[in-house]
Design an enzyme around this catalytic site. Structure first.
Site, mmCIF file in Angstrom:
data_model
loop_
_atom_site.group_PDB
_atom_site.id
_atom_site.type_symbol
_atom_site.label_atom_id
_atom_site.label_comp_id
_atom_site.label_asym_id
_atom_site.label_seq_id
_atom_site.Cartn_x
_atom_site.Cartn_y
_atom_site.Cartn_z
ATOM 1 C CG ASP A 9 -1.796 1.209 1.443
ATOM 2 O OD1 ASP A 9 -2.694 1.063 2.175
ATOM 3 O OD2 ASP A 9 -1.513 2.181 0.545
ATOM 4 N N GLY A 31 -9.703 4.406 -5.924
ATOM 5 C CA GLY A 31 -8.258 3.776 -6.258
ATOM 6 C C GLY A 31 -7.163 4.398 -5.195
ATOM 7 C CB VAL A 32 -3.584 5.062 -5.708
ATOM 8 C CG1 VAL A 32 -3.348 5.841 -6.929
ATOM 9 C CG2 VAL A 32 -2.603 4.993 -4.643
ATOM 10 C CG ASP A 33 -7.352 10.970 -6.220
ATOM 11 O OD1 ASP A 33 -7.921 11.307 -7.059
ATOM 12 O OD2 ASP A 33 -6.880 11.640 -5.306
ATOM 13 C CB SER A 121 -2.792 5.362 -16.827
ATOM 14 O OG SER A 121 -2.708 6.728 -16.691
ATOM 15 C CB VAL A 124 -10.045 3.774 -12.763
ATOM 16 C CG1 VAL A 124 -11.226 4.653 -13.088
ATOM 17 C CG2 VAL A 124 -10.765 3.104 -11.255
ATOM 18 C CE1 TYR A 125 -9.291 7.948 -14.998
ATOM 19 C CE2 TYR A 125 -7.109 9.155 -15.384
ATOM 20 C CZ TYR A 125 -8.344 9.246 -14.820
ATOM 21 O OH TYR A 125 -8.972 10.256 -14.344
#
Ligand code: APR
Length: 168
Positions: A9, A31-33, A121, A124-125
């Site tokens: 993480d 996500g990581v955001d 990216s 999700v991207y």
């Protein structure tokens, strides 16, 4: 320049700066955001909101990077970058390269001693992991920053993709 790969993480990493795979709004997401904002606390979002109210009124352009406080994270800084969304019909790799390059540029300007990257990216991207890893490793190697770089992968497939990309 030392390149390291860990599976874990990114919010728990003991480095000076962690890179956030943000979006153009700079106002959080999943996500990581989402993980970074949850772990780092409201100071980070407040700093992002301040950027939107001042130097980045239209948000963060894809491929650009900007630093904020790390809030309650171990890391002193979060470097937010917006990666491109994968599009099989359009080669956007230049934007993904820029996301890594500009994150390093910002880190160098801050004088950090170490940095951690997620797989920008590749969530999700939708960027295919093998290509995301290849671009990440090649771009960081070419930039040859004056500090160690740690790739932090949240799952085994991502870790395997980066392991393969790092192989000599
Ligand atoms: N630590 C490290 N890596 C993580 C973590 C974490 N805590 N959480 C997720 N990841 C990984 C994902 O598994 C993926 O490999 O980060 C990589 C990037 O995935 P996303 O976070 O989905 O980022 P991205 O694909 O660039 O999409 C960005 O997603 O969360 C939203 O607000 C964000 O709109 C933006 C978009």
């Amino acid at each position: 320049m030392e390149l390291e790969l860990v599976e874990g993480d990114i919010t728990t990493q003991d480095v000076d700066a962690i890179v956030n795979a943000a979006n153009n709004s700079l106002l959080g997401g999943g996500g990581v955001d989402g993980a970074i904002h949850r772990a780092g606390g409201p100071e980070i979002l407040a700093a992002c909101r301040h950027l939107r109210a001042t130097t980045l009124p239209n948000g963060l352009a894809t491929g650009e990077a900007v630093a904020t406080t790390g809030g309650t994270l171990n890391a002193r800084y979060v470097i937010h970058t917006a990666g491109p969304v994968w599009d099989p019909a359009e080669d956007r790799s230049g934007l993904l390269i820029s996301a890594y390059r500009n994150s390093i540029r910002v880190a160098v300007s801050l004088g950090v001693g170490s940095i951690a990257f997620p797989a920008i990216s590749a969530g999700v991207y939708g960027w295919p992991l093998a290509d995301a890893a290849r671009i990440a490793v090649r771009t960081v190697r070419d930039a040859a920053p004056p500090f160690p770089v740690r790739f932090v992968m949240f799952n085994r497939p991502a870790a395997e993709a980066f392991h393969a990309a790092l192989a000599p």
